[in-house]
Scaffold this active site. Structure first.
Site, PDB file in Angstrom:
ATOM      1  N   ILE A  18      75.263  -0.531 102.942  1.00  0.00           N
ATOM      2  CA  ILE A  18      75.075   0.007 101.596  1.00  0.00           C
ATOM      3  C   ILE A  18      76.407   0.205 100.885  1.00  0.00           C
ATOM      4  O   ILE A  18      76.521  -0.034  99.678  1.00  0.00           O
ATOM      5  CB  ILE A  18      74.280   1.326 101.649  1.00  0.00           C
ATOM      6  CG1 ILE A  18      72.842   1.047 102.130  1.00  0.00           C
ATOM      7  CG2 ILE A  18      74.256   2.004 100.284  1.00  0.00           C
ATOM      8  CD1 ILE A  18      72.032   2.302 102.428  1.00  0.00           C
ATOM      9  N   ASP A  64      88.794   8.498 108.743  1.00  0.00           N
ATOM     10  CA  ASP A  64      87.735   9.306 109.313  1.00  0.00           C
ATOM     11  C   ASP A  64      87.431  10.416 108.309  1.00  0.00           C
ATOM     12  O   ASP A  64      88.308  11.228 107.982  1.00  0.00           O
ATOM     13  CB  ASP A  64      88.212   9.900 110.643  1.00  0.00           C
ATOM     14  CG  ASP A  64      87.191  10.809 111.303  1.00  0.00           C
ATOM     15  OD1 ASP A  64      86.176  11.149 110.666  1.00  0.00           O
ATOM     16  OD2 ASP A  64      87.426  11.187 112.463  1.00  0.00           O
ATOM     17  N   TYR A 169      70.013  14.543 112.246  1.00  0.00           N
ATOM     18  CA  TYR A 169      70.142  13.726 111.036  1.00  0.00           C
ATOM     19  C   TYR A 169      69.454  14.396 109.851  1.00  0.00           C
ATOM     20  O   TYR A 169      70.039  14.523 108.767  1.00  0.00           O
ATOM     21  CB  TYR A 169      69.547  12.343 111.291  1.00  0.00           C
ATOM     22  CG  TYR A 169      69.660  11.387 110.133  1.00  0.00           C
ATOM     23  CD1 TYR A 169      70.848  10.709 109.880  1.00  0.00           C
ATOM     24  CD2 TYR A 169      68.585  11.164 109.281  1.00  0.00           C
ATOM     25  CE1 TYR A 169      70.958   9.829 108.811  1.00  0.00           C
ATOM     26  CE2 TYR A 169      68.678  10.290 108.217  1.00  0.00           C
ATOM     27  CZ  TYR A 169      69.866   9.617 107.973  1.00  0.00           C
ATOM     28  OH  TYR A 169      69.955   8.760 106.912  1.00  0.00           O
ATOM     29  N   LYS A 173      71.141  15.865 106.314  1.00  0.00           N
ATOM     30  CA  LYS A 173      70.805  15.334 104.988  1.00  0.00           C
ATOM     31  C   LYS A 173      70.190  16.388 104.088  1.00  0.00           C
ATOM     32  O   LYS A 173      70.398  16.365 102.864  1.00  0.00           O
ATOM     33  CB  LYS A 173      69.878  14.130 105.140  1.00  0.00           C
ATOM     34  CG  LYS A 173      70.528  12.957 105.877  1.00  0.00           C
ATOM     35  CD  LYS A 173      71.822  12.496 105.215  1.00  0.00           C
ATOM     36  CE  LYS A 173      72.406  11.264 105.886  1.00  0.00           C
ATOM     37  NZ  LYS A 173      73.643  10.782 105.225  1.00  0.00           N
ATOM     38  N   VAL A 202      66.105   1.252 105.455  1.00  0.00           N
ATOM     39  CA  VAL A 202      66.823   0.108 104.892  1.00  0.00           C
ATOM     40  C   VAL A 202      67.375  -0.722 106.049  1.00  0.00           C
ATOM     41  O   VAL A 202      67.767  -0.187 107.082  1.00  0.00           O
ATOM     42  CB  VAL A 202      67.981   0.571 103.977  1.00  0.00           C
ATOM     43  CG1 VAL A 202      68.719  -0.626 103.384  1.00  0.00           C
ATOM     44  CG2 VAL A 202      67.440   1.472 102.865  1.00  0.00           C
ATOM     45  N   THR A 204      69.827  -1.856 107.848  1.00  0.00           N
ATOM     46  CA  THR A 204      71.249  -1.660 108.150  1.00  0.00           C
ATOM     47  C   THR A 204      71.385  -1.394 109.648  1.00  0.00           C
ATOM     48  O   THR A 204      70.407  -1.065 110.318  1.00  0.00           O
ATOM     49  CB  THR A 204      71.832  -0.456 107.385  1.00  0.00           C
ATOM     50  OG1 THR A 204      71.270   0.752 107.932  1.00  0.00           O
ATOM     51  CG2 THR A 204      71.526  -0.529 105.893  1.00  0.00           C
TER      52      THR A 204
END
Length: 266
Positions: A18, A64, A169, A173, A202, A204
């Site tokens: 992305i 990083d 995760y 988010k 997506v 990826t």
């Protein structure tokens, strides 16, 4: 769709996926100055940009996003090179272990939040501090001193299913969306536009590529939950990021733009 963007773009996680596609999308809309950042080299992205858009200016940095000094220095280098910073896309992120809290190691939880939440916060803080020092690109009421788009996820607005317990995760988010909303409200009248992009599944490397959702793949059942019955394409997300950076989204502040093929409406 044309937005006629001008100014300087700063993209983390720009080496592939992305991030790479967003660099190309912004270039198609007129951006000609980029700082491209990634943990790994961004040579391929830079090469594609230079091939498609002769005369483009690119600063390539390996960084990083959890390194506070490196983040601050990268914004300083961007301004030294190009004079300002107009469009920031805080895209760098990791997927993390697919585990419930009781099975998760503290070190893994810290790692995911370190990149996905702390990394976004460090980048956004450095970007805001710079944008507050600069004037708007134009005198239009639709123009801003700078625009920031933070990478969230559809799992920042809903919880993952029991079949995919991506606890760390989802936590990271949800935090990004809270950060985006708080800062957007506080900084809108100071001329900084902040929004979040919330992709669904997506194609990826983050989800193992398209193969993981094909028949028999580990994520096949997740794909079947998408009304469009397919994965998103990186270009579809990138075009939405370009929209959020444009004057076309000038009345969008603190938004969480969900781009998920309808996954969250069911």
């Amino acid at each position: 769709m044309a937005f006629a963007l001008k100014g300087v773009a700063y993209i983390t996680g720009a080496g592939s996926g992305i991030g790479q596609s967003t660099a190309l999308a912004l270039a198609r809309q007129g951006v000609r100055s980029f700082t491209l950042l990634d943990r790994n080299a961004v040579t391929e992205t830079a090469s594609q940009l230079k091939k498609s858009f002769p005369g483009i200016s690119i600063k390539e940095l390996e960084m990083d996003v959890t390194d506070e000094k490196a983040v601050n220095h990268s914004v300083e280098q961007t301004v030294k090179e190009f004079g300002r910073l107009d469009y920031a896309f805080n895209n760098a992120g990791v997927g993390g272990a697919i585990d419930t809290t009781d099975k998760m190691d503290r070190k893994e939880f810290d790692r995911v939040l370190g990149v996905n939440t702390l990394g976004v916060w460090l980048c956004e803080r450095a970007q805001i501090r710079q944008m507050l020092k600069q004037e708007k690109l134009t005198d239009s009421y639709r123009s801003y001193r700078g625009s920031i788009v933070n990478m969230a996820s559809m799992y920042g607005v809903i919880g993952p299913s029991a079949d995919v317990p991506a606890t760390a995760y989802a936590t990271s988010k949800h935090a990004v969306i809270g950060m985006t909303r708080a800062d957007a409200a506080a900084l809108a009248l100071k001329g900084i536009k902040i929004n979040a992009i919330c992709p669904g599944y997506v194609a990826t490397p983050l989800i193992g590529g398209a193969e993981s959702m094909e028949e028999g793949g580990a994520m096949e059942m997740e794909r079947k939950k998408v009304p469009l019955q397919r994965l998103g394409n990186v270009e579809e997300i990138a075009d939405c990021v370009a929209f959020l950076h444009s004057d076309a989204s000038s009345f969008m502040i603190g938004a969480s733009l969900v781009v998920d093929g309808g996954f969250t409406i069911q």
